[in-house]
Design a protein around this motif. Sequence first.
Motif, PDB file in Angstrom:
ATOM      1  N   ALA A  10      37.563  38.181  53.224  1.00 38.01           N
ATOM      2  CA  ALA A  10      37.656  38.523  51.803  1.00 38.01           C
ATOM      3  C   ALA A  10      38.913  37.930  51.168  1.00 38.01           C
ATOM      4  CB  ALA A  10      37.645  40.036  51.629  1.00 38.01           C
ATOM      5  N   SER A  13      38.608  34.484  49.554  1.00 33.99           N
ATOM      6  CA  SER A  13      37.728  34.263  48.406  1.00 33.99           C
ATOM      7  C   SER A  13      38.448  33.590  47.239  1.00 33.99           C
ATOM      8  CB  SER A  13      37.095  35.572  47.942  1.00 33.99           C
ATOM      9  OG  SER A  13      36.198  36.038  48.913  1.00 33.99           O
ATOM     10  N   LEU A  16      39.568  29.968  48.089  1.00 33.87           N
ATOM     11  CA  LEU A  16      38.405  29.073  48.142  1.00 33.87           C
ATOM     12  C   LEU A  16      37.846  28.802  46.746  1.00 33.87           C
ATOM     13  CD1 LEU A  16      36.618  30.369  51.346  1.00 33.87           C
ATOM     14  CD2 LEU A  16      37.758  28.162  51.025  1.00 33.87           C
ATOM     15  N   LYS A  17      37.884  29.806  45.877  1.00 34.13           N
ATOM     16  CA  LYS A  17      37.453  29.603  44.488  1.00 34.13           C
ATOM     17  C   LYS A  17      38.363  28.582  43.808  1.00 34.13           C
ATOM     18  CE  LYS A  17      36.454  32.029  40.203  1.00 34.13           C
ATOM     19  NZ  LYS A  17      36.464  33.313  39.496  1.00 34.13           N
ATOM     20  N   TYR A  67      34.081  34.122  59.275  1.00 34.43           N
ATOM     21  CA  TYR A  67      32.859  33.778  58.538  1.00 34.43           C
ATOM     22  C   TYR A  67      31.640  33.703  59.456  1.00 34.43           C
ATOM     23  CZ  TYR A  67      35.367  32.823  54.214  1.00 34.43           C
ATOM     24  OH  TYR A  67      36.114  32.952  53.075  1.00 34.43           O
TER      25      TYR A  67
END
Length: 119
Positions: A10, A13, A16-17, A67
Motif C-alpha cells: 500500500a 501506491s 507508483l502513481k 505484490y
Amino acid sequence: MHQDWAALAAGLSAPLKELRGGAPDVMKGFSALARAALEAKALDTKTKELIALGISVATRCAPCIAYHAEAAQKLGATRDEVMETMGMAIYMGAGPSVMYAAQAVEAFDQFTARGKPTG
C-alpha cells in the motif's frame, strides 16, 4: 511479524502513481507487458504469479514479494504451492534466497489471514 507486507504494498501506491504520471509511456508499456505475460495460455495465471513470486525471491525484491504474494493468494494458491515455489527460488538463488523465501512465506500468510481468495 517481521514486516507488514500489506502496508509495504500500500505504501508504494503513491510513488507508483507519481511514476506513472512522470513516465506515462514507459509505464503504459510496462503495464501492457505485465498483462501479456500474465495472460493464461499454456500456464494459468496463478502458476505465473507463483513463478513471479519465486523470481521476486531470487532477485531479492521485497516490494515484488508483497505484490506477487498477494496476487498468488487472491488467485487461490495454497501454502504448499508457495513452499514448492520457495524451494525452486532457493535452488536458483542460493543462500540469500533462503532469507527472502522466509519473507515471501510470511507475506503470503499475512494476505491469507486478511481474506480468502477472490479469483
